[in-house]
Design a protein around this motif. Structure first.
Motif, PDB file in Angstrom:
ATOM      1  N   THR A 121      -5.416   3.402  -7.480  1.00 21.79           N
ATOM      2  CA  THR A 121      -4.968   3.649  -6.025  1.00 21.79           C
ATOM      3  C   THR A 121      -3.641   3.471  -5.931  1.00 21.79           C
ATOM      4  N   ARG A 122      -2.858   3.985  -4.883  1.00 24.52           N
ATOM      5  CA  ARG A 122      -1.474   3.617  -4.289  1.00 24.52           C
ATOM      6  C   ARG A 122      -1.342   2.215  -4.075  1.00 24.52           C
ATOM      7  N   ASP A 123      -2.443   1.516  -3.413  1.00 23.25           N
ATOM      8  CA  ASP A 123      -2.097   0.107  -3.215  1.00 23.25           C
ATOM      9  C   ASP A 123      -2.297  -0.514  -4.250  1.00 23.25           C
ATOM     10  N   GLU A 124      -3.169  -0.316  -5.464  1.00 22.18           N
ATOM     11  CA  GLU A 124      -3.339  -1.069  -6.482  1.00 22.18           C
ATOM     12  C   GLU A 124      -1.975  -0.815  -7.465  1.00 22.18           C
ATOM     13  N   SER A 125      -1.515   0.325  -7.548  1.00 21.85           N
ATOM     14  CA  SER A 125      -0.551   0.552  -8.115  1.00 21.85           C
ATOM     15  C   SER A 125       0.876  -0.302  -7.596  1.00 21.85           C
ATOM     16  N   PHE A 126       1.054  -0.441  -6.286  1.00 22.03           N
ATOM     17  CA  PHE A 126       2.115  -1.190  -5.732  1.00 22.03           C
ATOM     18  C   PHE A 126       1.868  -2.521  -6.089  1.00 22.03           C
ATOM     19  N   ALA A 127       0.643  -3.131  -5.795  1.00 21.57           N
ATOM     20  CA  ALA A 127       0.428  -4.589  -6.020  1.00 21.57           C
ATOM     21  C   ALA A 127       0.703  -4.837  -7.654  1.00 21.57           C
ATOM     22  N   GLU A 129      10.062  -2.226   2.512  1.00 19.39           N
ATOM     23  CA  GLU A 129       8.842  -1.666   1.945  1.00 19.39           C
ATOM     24  C   GLU A 129       7.979  -1.147   3.022  1.00 19.39           C
ATOM     25  N   SER A 157       4.108  -0.495   3.586  1.00 20.11           N
ATOM     26  CA  SER A 157       2.801  -0.460   3.225  1.00 20.11           C
ATOM     27  C   SER A 157       2.369   0.067   2.013  1.00 20.11           C
ATOM     28  N   GLY A 158       2.966  -0.237   0.808  1.00 10.55           N
ATOM     29  CA  GLY A 158       2.577   0.176  -0.352  1.00 10.55           C
ATOM     30  C   GLY A 158       3.030   1.515  -0.578  1.00 10.55           C
ATOM     31  N   GLY A 159       3.786   2.192   0.016  1.00 13.26           N
ATOM     32  CA  GLY A 159       4.253   3.599  -0.251  1.00 13.26           C
ATOM     33  C   GLY A 159       5.817   3.730  -0.858  1.00 13.26           C
ATOM     34  N   THR A 195      -1.878   7.574  -9.098  1.00 13.79           N
ATOM     35  CA  THR A 195      -0.435   7.384  -8.286  1.00 13.79           C
ATOM     36  C   THR A 195       0.618   7.708  -9.181  1.00 13.79           C
TER      37      THR A 195
END
Length: 160
Positions: A33-39, A87, A89-91, A120
């Motif tokens: 997911t986008r959030d997992e990718s950012f983290a 940054e 929100s993870g985007g 992502t």
């Protein structure tokens, strides 16, 4: 009579004064997911950043902390790579990338995380170089972003 062919002086460059080099880009797709990718990109950077793309080599630990991306070796020596400029929100993650550790000579790195169907797309653009020869030196000293992003993709479970 002058030669019909022009020859470049040995000390000259092909660069026009006041020009900026073009951007460096890299893009990968990861099955997260986008959030997992950012983290994974930010919180896990010490697990995937290629050691040959560090200043200190083996035993180094890159880390985001207090709005800064820096590297620390086992002896406690540290080097600042970049400051976080923003940054969303993870985007998106925007960094001011320090040339030779100097924050007064920074270029810009923008990493964009775009959610897809079960994956992502992570795109990186490094630009914002200084004008002239210094900008070309900044670009030449930048990380090998293709290798960096390939390492990140493998860490996140993407295809090699």
């Amino acid at each position: 009579m002058d030669s019909l062919f022009s020859h470049r002086d040995a000390g000259s460059t092909d660069r026009e004064p006041g020009t900026k080099p073009g951007p460096l880009t890299a893009e990968v797709t990861v099955p997260r997911t986008r959030d997992e990718s950012f983290a994974g990109f930010t919180d896990g950077i010490h697990l995937w950043w290629p050691v040959d793309q560090t200043r200190f080599g083996d035993g180094t630990h890159p880390e985001f902390t207090s709005g800064e991306l820096f590297e620390e070796d086992a002896a406690g020596n540290s080097a600042s790579w970049a400051t976080v400029a923003g940054e969303t929100s993870g985007g998106e993650l925007e960094l001011r990338w320090h040339y030779l550790g100097n924050p007064n000579l920074s270029s810009r790195v923008v990493v964009t995380f775009t959610a897809g169907r079960g994956s992502t797309q992570v795109s990186l653009v490094h630009d914002g170089w200084t004008d002239g020869e210094l900008g070309h030196e900044q670009r030449a000293a930048a990380p090998n972003w293709a290798a960096v992003m390939a390492s990140y993709r493998r860490f996140m479970g993407g295809a090699s």
